[in-house]
Design an enzyme around this catalytic site. Structure first.
Site, PDB file in Angstrom:
ATOM      1  N   ASP A  13       0.814  -1.222   0.000  1.00 29.78           N
ATOM      2  CA  ASP A  13       0.000   0.000   0.000  1.00 29.78           C
ATOM      3  C   ASP A  13       0.846   1.271   0.000  1.00 29.78           C
ATOM      4  OD1 ASP A  13      -2.372  -1.586   0.181  1.00 29.78           O
ATOM      5  OD2 ASP A  13      -1.788  -1.982   2.253  1.00 29.78           O
ATOM      6  N   HIS A  43      -5.237  -2.123  -5.114  1.00 27.83           N
ATOM      7  CA  HIS A  43      -4.607  -0.878  -5.553  1.00 27.83           C
ATOM      8  C   HIS A  43      -5.685   0.166  -5.747  1.00 27.83           C
ATOM      9  CE1 HIS A  43      -1.056  -3.264  -7.321  1.00 27.83           C
ATOM     10  NE2 HIS A  43      -0.706  -2.694  -6.193  1.00 27.83           N
TER      11      HIS A  43
HETATM   12  P1  IMP Z   1      -2.602 -13.083   2.860  1.00 28.76           P
HETATM   13  O1  IMP Z   1      -1.643 -12.729   1.803  1.00 28.76           O
HETATM   14  O2  IMP Z   1      -4.036 -12.762   2.522  1.00 28.76           O
HETATM   15  O3  IMP Z   1      -2.435 -14.509   3.341  1.00 28.76           O
HETATM   16  O4  IMP Z   1      -2.273 -12.170   4.134  1.00 28.76           O
HETATM   17  C1  IMP Z   1      -1.056 -12.320   4.846  1.00 28.76           C
HETATM   18  C2  IMP Z   1      -0.599 -10.969   5.382  1.00 28.76           C
HETATM   19  O5  IMP Z   1      -0.198 -10.138   4.302  1.00 28.76           O
HETATM   20  C3  IMP Z   1      -1.678 -10.184   6.135  1.00 28.76           C
HETATM   21  O6  IMP Z   1      -1.048  -9.444   7.185  1.00 28.76           O
HETATM   22  C4  IMP Z   1      -2.221  -9.233   5.075  1.00 28.76           C
HETATM   23  O7  IMP Z   1      -2.791  -8.070   5.652  1.00 28.76           O
HETATM   24  C5  IMP Z   1      -0.945  -8.913   4.302  1.00 28.76           C
HETATM   25  N1  IMP Z   1      -1.209  -8.541   2.896  1.00 28.76           N
HETATM   26  C6  IMP Z   1      -1.464  -9.369   1.856  1.00 28.76           C
HETATM   27  N2  IMP Z   1      -1.613  -8.682   0.715  1.00 28.76           N
HETATM   28  C7  IMP Z   1      -1.407  -7.390   1.012  1.00 28.76           C
HETATM   29  C8  IMP Z   1      -1.395  -6.182   0.236  1.00 28.76           C
HETATM   30  O8  IMP Z   1      -1.578  -6.153  -0.980  1.00 28.76           O
HETATM   31  N3  IMP Z   1      -1.132  -5.025   0.909  1.00 28.76           N
HETATM   32  C9  IMP Z   1      -0.900  -5.012   2.259  1.00 28.76           C
HETATM   33  N4  IMP Z   1      -0.896  -6.111   3.022  1.00 28.76           N
HETATM   34  C10 IMP Z   1      -1.157  -7.288   2.415  1.00 28.76           C
HETATM   35 MG    MG Z   2      -3.081  -2.200  -1.361  1.00 33.39          MG
END
Ligand code: IMP
Ligand code: MG
Length: 337
Positions: A13, A43
């Site tokens: 982000d 995004h």
């Molecule tokens: P997962 O990828 O959904 O398994 O989430 C694992 C960790 O990565 C969590 O803490 C999510 O909040 C973080 N996370 C996954 N994708 C993003 C993203 O695109 N932006 C920010 N955090 C992410």
């Molecule tokens: Mg994002």
């Protein structure tokens, strides 16, 4: 030919979507192809008064002339993709590599229903972790097995190679951020894959010798969603008082806010092989910089911050975002060529 990778340097982000959209308008790539994990990414791109959130389609979609591809490393949720294609009106421009992994309802149920993933790690619940696990176990379907994806199928690495051989510009956009890389992030509080520039190249089937630039995007005030260590985190009272409040694009969770982390920026730039850096949210360092598009008009406070950040990163800062809208950016890349 020129192939540029854009990745996030902190915890995701960072404003990559906006940086990608700006570079696309400036450099006119024929292909914008995304790597990264899958629809766990969100995004946001703001054009004029309109704000768009995307999870599957590359955030460069606002640049109308490029083909929008999804590399084979990425997990595709066919329903999320179809909804976005309809909402954004980009049918005919979107292509999915035939080997992409597929997210099923079962993956989403296993992600949301698993306390370790959903509560301890704070996963987004989008099914990515279980889908990547099944992919590693070689039991996951691929894009070519899904009839609804037939119209999108493509050999993405071949299309990119053809464009580069033709002397054209290609952008590879990463998702997530360095701090949640499975390999280099704050394990186990990470996503289900590496998120560094090398991974983004691999996700798109582009060999390392074909990459010309790696632009790492850092946020002046980094944020983190979900659980896990965050050394420069501030209390939400403090960030609220500073007027900094953010909510996730995918989960709508309130993002944790922190101060600039020079050590993390340096390490992240090293592993990403950073050639140039972008800084977003400089208007939070000094609100007087909001919307400026001319480097000379930045305040001393902002320039001092950029100097410190540049020393930390060890690469020139060539893009400075001064607000959420597409045109609120300073681009001094040419001065470094
Ligand atoms: P997962 O990828 O959904 O398994 O989430 C694992 C960790 O990565 C969590 O803490 C999510 O909040 C973080 N996370 C996954 N994708 C993003 C993203 O695109 N932006 C920010 N955090 C992410
Ligand atoms: Mg994002």
């Amino acid at each position: 030919m020129s192939c540029t990778i854009i990745v996030g340097g902190f915890f995701g982000d960072e404003g990559k979507g906006k940086v990608v959209a700006h570079i696309a308008h400036a450099d006119e790539p024929v292909i914008i192809s995304r790597g990264g994990v899958g629809p766990n990414a969100g995004h946001t791109v703001k054009v004029g008064e309109k704000e768009y959130g995307v999870r599957m389609v590359p955030s460069g979609f606002v640049y109308p002339k490029a083909k929008l591809c999804i590399g084979s490393g990425v997990l595709v949720n066919p329903k999320v993709l179809e909804d976005e294609v309809n909402r954004l009106g980009v049918r005919g421009r979107v292509f999915v590599d035939k080997r992409c992994g597929i997210i099923t309802e079962d993956h989403i149920a296993r992600d949301k229903g698993n306390d370790y993933l959903s509560k301890k790690i704070g996963s987004t619940g989008s099914g990515c972790g279980p889908a990547n696990a099944d992919r590693v176990m070689r039991i996951s379907p691929q894009a070519k097995d899904v009839p609804e994806l037939k119209e999108y199928l493509m050999d993405v690495p071949k299309a990119i190679d053809d464009a580069l051989k033709d002397g054209k510009e290609v952008l590879l956009e990463g998702t997530q951020g360095f701090g949640i890389s499975l390999y280099y992030g704050t394990y186990p509080f990470v996503t289900s894959k590496d998120t560094s520039a090398s991974q983004i190249a691999a996700d798109n089937g582009v060999g390392p010798t074909k990459i010309d630039d790696v632009i790492v995007v850092f946020k002046a005030y980094p944020t983190r969603v979900g659980e896990g260590p965050f050394s420069t985190e501030m209390t939400s009272e403090k960030s609220d008082a500073m007027g900094i409040q953010e909510f996730g694009t995918v989960t709508h969770r309130k993002r944790r806010i922190g101060g600039w982390d020079g050590d993390m920026a340096r390490y992240s730039a090293m592993i990403n092989g950073c050639t140039q850096a972008a800084i977003t949210g400089i208007d939070r360092v000094d609100p007087d910089c909001y919307g400026i598009s001319d480097y000379g008009k930045l305040t001393k406070k902002a320039k001092d911050f950029l100097k410190t950040a540049e020393d930390d990163i060890g690469c020139p800062i060539t893009l400075i975002s001064t607000g959420p809208e597409l045109t609120q950016i300073i681009d001094i890349r040419k001065e470094y060529q």
